[in-house]
Design an enzyme around this catalytic site. Sequence first.
Site, mmCIF file in Angstrom:
data_model
loop_
_atom_site.group_PDB
_atom_site.id
_atom_site.type_symbol
_atom_site.label_atom_id
_atom_site.label_comp_id
_atom_site.label_asym_id
_atom_site.label_seq_id
_atom_site.Cartn_x
_atom_site.Cartn_y
_atom_site.Cartn_z
ATOM 1 N N GLN A 1 0.825 -1.206 0.000
ATOM 2 C CA GLN A 1 0.000 0.000 0.000
ATOM 3 C C GLN A 1 0.864 1.263 0.000
ATOM 4 O O GLN A 1 0.336 2.367 -0.084
ATOM 5 C CB GLN A 1 -0.900 0.014 1.242
ATOM 6 C CG GLN A 1 -1.904 -1.122 1.285
ATOM 7 C CD GLN A 1 -2.690 -1.178 2.581
ATOM 8 O OE1 GLN A 1 -2.820 -2.239 3.174
ATOM 9 N NE2 GLN A 1 -3.248 -0.066 3.044
ATOM 10 N N GLU B 1 -12.956 4.603 5.955
ATOM 11 C CA GLU B 1 -12.933 3.743 7.138
ATOM 12 C C GLU B 1 -14.072 3.988 8.115
ATOM 13 O O GLU B 1 -14.286 3.171 9.021
ATOM 14 C CB GLU B 1 -11.637 4.002 7.902
ATOM 15 C CG GLU B 1 -10.405 3.782 7.102
ATOM 16 C CD GLU B 1 -9.196 4.460 7.718
ATOM 17 O OE1 GLU B 1 -8.106 4.232 7.216
ATOM 18 O OE2 GLU B 1 -9.362 5.216 8.685
ATOM 19 N N ARG C 1 -8.403 -1.060 8.378
ATOM 20 C CA ARG C 1 -9.412 -0.099 7.915
ATOM 21 C C ARG C 1 -9.632 0.980 8.971
ATOM 22 O O ARG C 1 -10.766 1.252 9.389
ATOM 23 C CB ARG C 1 -10.713 -0.830 7.602
ATOM 24 C CG ARG C 1 -11.548 -0.026 6.608
ATOM 25 C CD ARG C 1 -12.667 -0.798 5.987
ATOM 26 N NE ARG C 1 -13.292 0.058 4.975
ATOM 27 C CZ ARG C 1 -14.120 -0.351 4.062
ATOM 28 N NH1 ARG C 1 -14.461 -1.613 4.001
ATOM 29 N NH2 ARG C 1 -14.650 0.484 3.187
ATOM 30 N N CYS C 2 -8.551 1.555 9.402
ATOM 31 C CA CYS C 2 -8.664 2.519 10.488
ATOM 32 C C CYS C 2 -7.426 3.384 10.544
ATOM 33 O O CYS C 2 -6.385 3.018 10.045
ATOM 34 C CB CYS C 2 -8.921 1.748 11.772
ATOM 35 S SG CYS C 2 -7.752 1.841 13.078
#
Length: 796
Positions: free
Chosen positions: A223, A741, A370-371
Amino acid sequence: MTQALDEIKIGGMGASRKRVEDSRFIRGKGNYTDDIHLPGMLHMEILRSPLAHARITKIDASRAWDIPGVHLVLTGDMMATRNLAWMPTLSYDTQAVLATDKVRFQGQEVACVIADDPYIAKDACEAIDVEYEPLPVVVSPQAAAAEDAPVIRDDKENQDGNLIYNWEVGDAEGTDRAFEEADLVSRLQLHYPRSHPSPIECCGSIADFNRSTSKLTVYMTTQAPHIIRAAVALVAELPEHMIRIISPDIGGGFGNKVPIYPGYVCSILASILLERPVKWIEDKTGNLISTGFARDVYLDGELALRRDGKILGMRMRTLADHGAFFADAQPSKFKIGLMHSTFGCYDVPVAHLAARGMYTNKAPGGVAYRCSFRVTEAMFFQERMMHAAANDLGMDQAEFRRINLVRDEQFPHRTPFGFLLDSGQYKACLDLGLKAVGYEDFLRQKEEARKKGRLLGIGISTMSEPLGAGNSREYDILGIKMFDSAELRVHMTGKALLRTGARGQGQGHETTWGQIVAHELGIPADDVTVEEGDTDTAPFGMGTYASRSTPVAGAAIAMVCRKVRAKARKLAAHLLEVSEEDIEWELGRFYVRSAPDRGVTIQECAMAAYSNMPDGLEPGLENNAYYDPPNLTWPFACYIVTVEVDPETGVWDVLNMVAVDDCGVRINPMIVEGQIMGGLTEAYAMSNMQFITFDADGNCIGANYMDYMLPTAWETPGFELHGEIVTPSPHHPIGAKGVGECAAVGGPAAFVNAVMDAIAGTGVRNIDMPLLPDRVWEAITERHDVSGAPPVRSDG
Ligand code: CDP
């Protein structure tokens, strides 16, 4: 109105443009790491430790070397001769690449085999004889903190226990005073269990070292390609310009593809040694047991309350289980990520947070699944605490939140931990959510149902999430400041190529980035090609995680467009034979202020940039921009869930779920809704079905998808989404805030609060996630809290 319609026509701001990347994804034409085949490529497999904590007394790889088709066997000792047995992590720790002295978690990388095909490599891994001397295993941070606990990281100088950090923030004394003045103190303790991001595509890399050019090209599932390039340059001591990291299509990241994994390093070294491309593709079990886990934090906190419901102060203690290596990425200054964003959306005068992190015999944890760096745990605790406190006060859940939410006129609002919330209309969002769910009616229905023995419940979760790290003053990873970039080239015919330092993993960047260009320059989005993920071509960026793409890279795109427009204005003045000051801009066109019919399009300006530029003006129409955000963006969300719990079985069903998200200006409303639905689905899964734990010997229980449930459309309830309330971010060039998110962060508490509300009559204060039927049933029948994920013995 005309401008908005024109935008929709060219796929600009606010257009629900169909996702351009889907055309290749749904045809099976995506190009993922495993789709890449290079001439002469070899395959790598990893031998992993079966034990969670053991001394390695011997590794004998001679049988593996003898297998035909094996080209190389790498062990920790061989890595050590090249100073590569250990590598630095993104949190200033070290991590074993291949174990030398000890293994410290089940699934740890012990050796690698590189062979003609993956099957030979796998067989050869099994032919490596490793002798282990088992050591006592630590599977909880509480056990890790015990005086007589074995020291897991005895490789580190001066590490005489298992403590990683002891960090605090806020005003301890002021908070103590607030508690002394309180009418009531409400307390809650809970565990946010370990969970796994579980992207559909596992991790992998293909390293290709070319001796003749000295260039190393690595295709990999990352990523953050530029961070990887910097890390490879520093760790392997290769010159940075000779390293090219390419992230092809990525099948989901969710934070799992931010850390640097041993498999990447080993494939690179193997390619350098063998001078052939080496491919490593992780299998599902390998991904589930050894790559970055998330959460696993024990949270304990108190609210000081006035009788009328006003919060006077907040105190919180956290104990995080980071596994054997402190390997996740977070801003250097903040040891527990952005945990201290907790209670940000409430007007809390004073607060204090104390955080401890421990090593245990588990795979590295703490990944921001996801945070935004631990905000999931922060917001979950906040909303579970709000629920408990409202009950302790005997107040209505919605009213308690309404009293304490930051008011519109308080923005920008400084929290006691120092964050500056940019903008919002929190009460309007709450009221919209309550109206949509039919709050008053449901409360009546709930009372009626209770008389008949039916258990209905409603749960609210309201929160504001900090999205878009940096600014560079406060945010860095390993000293590299957090900002982002964009580069735009407008071709002669008015078509364009946009490159950013972000790297999408399915969020739709190729679609929405084109929309920002369309909005800023009037070039139809279909005329814009978006490229990301190749460090040889993309400008430097910190990567895509923590929903930072829109707040940071998205802003850089708007800014580079404005630079290009400024040059196009000069070209327009030249073409229209007026001075620049006499030129006005409307979407896609410059015109003469005094004669609006006389104008030139952006495409005509582009042509002039290459064929008819004025004397003294540099040819071409392109530029780049680096954007250092002045602040984080703070979207707000209100999630409300209604449930029915079956008292006989503990099974609970969602009756309704309403989501109100204010993420500022929406670039693509359809994509935003997709992001919210995906996040709510994950929130639902975390709250009721995902359970990955460890037995007392450190065996990972639930490391397959028979046990660790990924929700499908079958299990997932329907969601009612609301996007009517839009509060632009005042500091973002197009007013957008991050959103990717929010639902996964704020959603879990809404589900849990709803179930807790349904069983309120039992006096049970907390059930830790996941709220599996047996746990809910135990709470109902035994009338006690159901806490933690107790270690289970593998021998039953
Ligand atoms: O960093 P990441 O891409 O995961 O998250 P994000 O910036 O929140 O964006 C997720 C997706 O939603 C991207 O395609 C964004 O462009 C889109 N989005 C949008 O259309 N409008 C917003 N206000 C925020 C995000």
